[in-house]
Structure formats: structure tokens, C-alpha cells
Motif scaffolding. Structure first.
Motif, PDB file in Angstrom:
ATOM      1  N   ASP A  39       0.854  -1.187   0.000  1.00 31.34           N
ATOM      2  CA  ASP A  39       0.000   0.000   0.000  1.00 31.34           C
ATOM      3  C   ASP A  39       0.888   1.235   0.000  1.00 31.34           C
ATOM      4  O   ASP A  39       2.113   1.142   0.026  1.00 31.34           O
ATOM      5  CB  ASP A  39      -0.920  -0.009   1.225  1.00 31.34           C
ATOM      6  CG  ASP A  39      -2.180   0.835   1.041  1.00 31.34           C
ATOM      7  OD1 ASP A  39      -2.287   1.553   0.019  1.00 31.34           O
ATOM      8  OD2 ASP A  39      -3.050   0.795   1.926  1.00 31.34           O
ATOM      9  N   VAL A  40       0.266   2.381  -0.045  1.00 29.93           N
ATOM     10  CA  VAL A  40       0.968   3.658   0.032  1.00 29.93           C
ATOM     11  C   VAL A  40       0.089   4.615   0.823  1.00 29.93           C
ATOM     12  O   VAL A  40      -1.123   4.629   0.648  1.00 29.93           O
ATOM     13  CB  VAL A  40       1.290   4.228  -1.375  1.00 29.93           C
ATOM     14  CG1 VAL A  40       0.050   4.466  -2.199  1.00 29.93           C
ATOM     15  CG2 VAL A  40       2.129   5.488  -1.293  1.00 29.93           C
ATOM     16  N   MET A  41       0.687   5.363   1.728  1.00 34.90           N
ATOM     17  CA  MET A  41      -0.046   6.397   2.449  1.00 34.90           C
ATOM     18  C   MET A  41       0.273   7.724   1.780  1.00 34.90           C
ATOM     19  O   MET A  41       1.440   8.112   1.667  1.00 34.90           O
ATOM     20  CB  MET A  41       0.334   6.449   3.922  1.00 34.90           C
ATOM     21  CG  MET A  41      -0.445   7.521   4.691  1.00 34.90           C
ATOM     22  SD  MET A  41      -0.076   7.550   6.444  1.00 34.90           S
ATOM     23  CE  MET A  41      -1.081   6.167   6.971  1.00 34.90           C
ATOM     24  N   VAL A  52       3.706  22.064  -7.623  1.00 34.04           N
ATOM     25  CA  VAL A  52       3.622  20.702  -7.107  1.00 34.04           C
ATOM     26  C   VAL A  52       4.958  20.300  -6.497  1.00 34.04           C
ATOM     27  O   VAL A  52       6.005  20.448  -7.127  1.00 34.04           O
ATOM     28  CB  VAL A  52       3.247  19.708  -8.234  1.00 34.04           C
ATOM     29  CG1 VAL A  52       3.365  18.279  -7.757  1.00 34.04           C
ATOM     30  CG2 VAL A  52       1.844  19.990  -8.743  1.00 34.04           C
ATOM     31  N   GLU A  53       4.901  19.825  -5.274  1.00 30.79           N
ATOM     32  CA  GLU A  53       6.078  19.288  -4.598  1.00 30.79           C
ATOM     33  C   GLU A  53       5.736  17.870  -4.173  1.00 30.79           C
ATOM     34  O   GLU A  53       4.697  17.641  -3.558  1.00 30.79           O
ATOM     35  CB  GLU A  53       6.426  20.126  -3.366  1.00 30.79           C
ATOM     36  CG  GLU A  53       6.786  21.561  -3.678  1.00 30.79           C
ATOM     37  CD  GLU A  53       6.936  22.421  -2.431  1.00 30.79           C
ATOM     38  OE1 GLU A  53       6.650  21.943  -1.323  1.00 30.79           O
ATOM     39  OE2 GLU A  53       7.325  23.586  -2.579  1.00 30.79           O
ATOM     40  N   ILE A  54       6.606  16.919  -4.507  1.00 29.56           N
ATOM     41  CA  ILE A  54       6.365  15.529  -4.143  1.00 29.56           C
ATOM     42  C   ILE A  54       7.529  15.031  -3.314  1.00 29.56           C
ATOM     43  O   ILE A  54       8.694  15.135  -3.722  1.00 29.56           O
ATOM     44  CB  ILE A  54       6.178  14.635  -5.382  1.00 29.56           C
ATOM     45  CG1 ILE A  54       4.936  15.084  -6.159  1.00 29.56           C
ATOM     46  CG2 ILE A  54       6.062  13.167  -4.975  1.00 29.56           C
ATOM     47  CD1 ILE A  54       4.656  14.297  -7.408  1.00 29.56           C
ATOM     48  N   GLU A  55       7.202  14.514  -2.141  1.00 25.78           N
ATOM     49  CA  GLU A  55       8.170  13.876  -1.249  1.00 25.78           C
ATOM     50  C   GLU A  55       7.872  12.394  -1.267  1.00 25.78           C
ATOM     51  O   GLU A  55       6.728  11.997  -1.072  1.00 25.78           O
ATOM     52  CB  GLU A  55       7.930  14.375   0.173  1.00 25.78           C
ATOM     53  CG  GLU A  55       9.033  15.158   0.804  1.00 25.78           C
ATOM     54  CD  GLU A  55       8.655  15.537   2.221  1.00 25.78           C
ATOM     55  OE1 GLU A  55       9.237  14.945   3.144  1.00 25.78           O
ATOM     56  OE2 GLU A  55       7.774  16.404   2.374  1.00 25.78           O
ATOM     57  N   LEU A  56       8.882  11.575  -1.487  1.00 25.10           N
ATOM     58  CA  LEU A  56       8.679  10.134  -1.562  1.00 25.10           C
ATOM     59  C   LEU A  56       9.564   9.423  -0.565  1.00 25.10           C
ATOM     60  O   LEU A  56      10.779   9.617  -0.549  1.00 25.10           O
ATOM     61  CB  LEU A  56       8.976   9.626  -2.974  1.00 25.10           C
ATOM     62  CG  LEU A  56       8.942   8.126  -3.191  1.00 25.10           C
ATOM     63  CD1 LEU A  56       7.565   7.536  -2.881  1.00 25.10           C
ATOM     64  CD2 LEU A  56       9.364   7.781  -4.609  1.00 25.10           C
ATOM     65  N   LEU A  86       2.630  16.725  -1.917  1.00 21.25           N
ATOM     66  CA  LEU A  86       2.282  15.326  -1.703  1.00 21.25           C
ATOM     67  C   LEU A  86       3.404  14.645  -0.948  1.00 21.25           C
ATOM     68  O   LEU A  86       4.580  14.783  -1.304  1.00 21.25           O
ATOM     69  CB  LEU A  86       2.115  14.583  -3.035  1.00 21.25           C
ATOM     70  CG  LEU A  86       0.718  14.438  -3.600  1.00 21.25           C
ATOM     71  CD1 LEU A  86       0.208  15.781  -4.046  1.00 21.25           C
ATOM     72  CD2 LEU A  86       0.701  13.439  -4.701  1.00 21.25           C
ATOM     73  N   LEU A  87       3.033  13.907   0.084  1.00 18.68           N
ATOM     74  CA  LEU A  87       3.965  13.035   0.779  1.00 18.68           C
ATOM     75  C   LEU A  87       3.488  11.619   0.533  1.00 18.68           C
ATOM     76  O   LEU A  87       2.362  11.266   0.887  1.00 18.68           O
ATOM     77  CB  LEU A  87       3.997  13.335   2.282  1.00 18.68           C
ATOM     78  CG  LEU A  87       4.784  12.338   3.142  1.00 18.68           C
ATOM     79  CD1 LEU A  87       6.248  12.250   2.691  1.00 18.68           C
ATOM     80  CD2 LEU A  87       4.696  12.720   4.607  1.00 18.68           C
ATOM     81  N   LEU A  88       4.321  10.825  -0.122  1.00 14.36           N
ATOM     82  CA  LEU A  88       3.993   9.436  -0.411  1.00 14.36           C
ATOM     83  C   LEU A  88       4.896   8.534   0.417  1.00 14.36           C
ATOM     84  O   LEU A  88       6.124   8.602   0.281  1.00 14.36           O
ATOM     85  CB  LEU A  88       4.187   9.139  -1.899  1.00 14.36           C
ATOM     86  CG  LEU A  88       3.329   9.957  -2.836  1.00 14.36           C
ATOM     87  CD1 LEU A  88       4.184  10.649  -3.869  1.00 14.36           C
ATOM     88  CD2 LEU A  88       2.314   9.084  -3.496  1.00 14.36           C
ATOM     89  N   ARG A  89       4.283   7.725   1.265  1.00 15.62           N
ATOM     90  CA  ARG A  89       5.025   6.738   2.053  1.00 15.62           C
ATOM     91  C   ARG A  89       4.701   5.371   1.465  1.00 15.62           C
ATOM     92  O   ARG A  89       3.702   4.749   1.805  1.00 15.62           O
ATOM     93  CB  ARG A  89       4.622   6.821   3.523  1.00 15.62           C
ATOM     94  CG  ARG A  89       5.053   8.111   4.168  1.00 15.62           C
ATOM     95  CD  ARG A  89       4.719   8.119   5.649  1.00 15.62           C
ATOM     96  NE  ARG A  89       5.188   9.345   6.251  1.00 15.62           N
ATOM     97  CZ  ARG A  89       4.392  10.199   6.894  1.00 15.62           C
ATOM     98  NH1 ARG A  89       3.111   9.944   7.037  1.00 15.62           N
ATOM     99  NH2 ARG A  89       4.900  11.291   7.411  1.00 15.62           N
ATOM    100  N   CYS A  96      -1.761   1.015  -9.832  1.00 10.88           N
ATOM    101  CA  CYS A  96      -3.204   1.223  -9.678  1.00 10.88           C
ATOM    102  C   CYS A  96      -3.554   1.628  -8.244  1.00 10.88           C
ATOM    103  O   CYS A  96      -4.470   2.426  -8.024  1.00 10.88           O
ATOM    104  CB  CYS A  96      -3.981  -0.025 -10.087  1.00 10.88           C
ATOM    105  SG  CYS A  96      -3.540  -1.523  -9.179  1.00 10.88           S
ATOM    106  N   VAL A  97      -2.808   1.119  -7.280  1.00 13.42           N
ATOM    107  CA  VAL A  97      -3.032   1.483  -5.877  1.00 13.42           C
ATOM    108  C   VAL A  97      -2.586   2.923  -5.644  1.00 13.42           C
ATOM    109  O   VAL A  97      -3.295   3.702  -4.990  1.00 13.42           O
ATOM    110  CB  VAL A  97      -2.285   0.513  -4.931  1.00 13.42           C
ATOM    111  CG1 VAL A  97      -2.392   0.970  -3.489  1.00 13.42           C
ATOM    112  CG2 VAL A  97      -2.810  -0.903  -5.104  1.00 13.42           C
ATOM    113  N   ILE A  98      -1.446   3.291  -6.193  1.00  7.47           N
ATOM    114  CA  ILE A  98      -0.947   4.664  -6.058  1.00  7.47           C
ATOM    115  C   ILE A  98      -1.957   5.645  -6.656  1.00  7.47           C
ATOM    116  O   ILE A  98      -2.309   6.646  -6.031  1.00  7.47           O
ATOM    117  CB  ILE A  98       0.443   4.819  -6.716  1.00  7.47           C
ATOM    118  CG1 ILE A  98       1.463   3.913  -6.024  1.00  7.47           C
ATOM    119  CG2 ILE A  98       0.895   6.275  -6.698  1.00  7.47           C
ATOM    120  CD1 ILE A  98       2.751   3.715  -6.794  1.00  7.47           C
ATOM    121  N   SER A  99      -2.451   5.337  -7.850  1.00  5.99           N
ATOM    122  CA  SER A  99      -3.450   6.201  -8.496  1.00  5.99           C
ATOM    123  C   SER A  99      -4.687   6.365  -7.635  1.00  5.99           C
ATOM    124  O   SER A  99      -5.178   7.475  -7.432  1.00  5.99           O
ATOM    125  CB  SER A  99      -3.869   5.624  -9.856  1.00  5.99           C
ATOM    126  OG  SER A  99      -2.840   5.726 -10.782  1.00  5.99           O
TER     127      SER A  99
END
Length: 122
Positions: A39-41, A52-56, A86-89, A96-99
Motif C-alpha cells: 500500500d501507500v499512504m 507541485v512538490e512531491i516527497e517520496l 504530496l507526501l507518499l510513504r 493502480c493502488v498509487i493512483s
């Protein structure tokens, strides 16, 4: 414009069918997903005027970081969001789950209801 809309985001168009006034406006911070395996939070925060700023955070960032970010950016683009943090953990989520998680977090942050009848039309 989609004539079946009951409210501003009740039935938004995505992608090429979306008009500029349909772009989501993020009103608050929102979260979707879990920290479970596969999964991803996703945490979405309004980022007015800063783009747009994305932190992974991911153990597979070196191998799949660019692909994960591309999926997230695609969802932002489809929703018309130009200013968001966006912070993606990531815990090994498929595209498909990320989307789904990014889209869910965007709807929550925009305080918009998702119209499930869209899925019936597919």
C-alpha cells in the motif's frame, strides 16, 4: 461540460474532457492509504502559488521512484491540481493502488464527493 453534474465536483471530468473551471481546489490536508505492505499512504496539502512538490519515502525509491512520482503527477494533472504538496510513504504499492490513493486524497482535500455512477458507465 458534463450536464449530469449535481455540484462542482459531484461528477468531474478527467483528462481531455475536463474544463479549466473543473480543476480541483484543495481546501485542507487529507490522507488516504495505510502503511501496510503493498500500500501507500498519501498525504496531500494545499501549496498555494508554489506548484507541485512531491516527497517520496520508499525502500524501492532508487529503482521505482521516478515511476511512482510519474503516477502521482498524472493524477494531479488529471484533476487539474497545480499547487499541492504530496507526501507518499510507499510500502510496495502497484501503480493502480498509487493512483487510487492519490485520487482519494485529492477528493478529500477538495472536500468533494466522488460520483460512483461514473464507474457504472464504464
Amino acid at each position: 461540460m458534463n450536464n449530469q453534474k449535481a455540484g462542482r465536483f459531484a461528477r468531474p471530468a478527467f483528462g481531455a474532457d475536463m474544463e479549466e473551471e473543473d480543476a480541483m481546489v484543495l481546501k485542507k490536508t487529507a490522507v488516504a492509504g495505510t502503511l501496510e505492505s503493498s500500500d501507500v499512504m498519501v498525504t496531500v496539502t494545499p501549496n498555494p502559488g508554489r506548484g507541485v512538490e512531491i516527497e517520496l519515502e520508499s525502500e524501492v525509491k532508487a529503482a521505482f521512484g521516478a515511476a511512482i512520482e510519474a503516477v502521482a503527477r498524472r493524477e494531479l494533472e488529471l484533476a487539474g491540481v497545480e499547487d499541492a504538496h504530496l507526501l507518499l510513504r510507499d510500502k510496495g504499492a502497484l501503480d493502480c493502488v498509487i493512483s487510487a490513493r492519490v485520487r482519494c486524497a485529492l477528493y478529500r482535500a477538495a472536500e468533494a464527493a466522488y460520483d460512483w455512477t461514473r464507474e457504472d458507465a464504464l
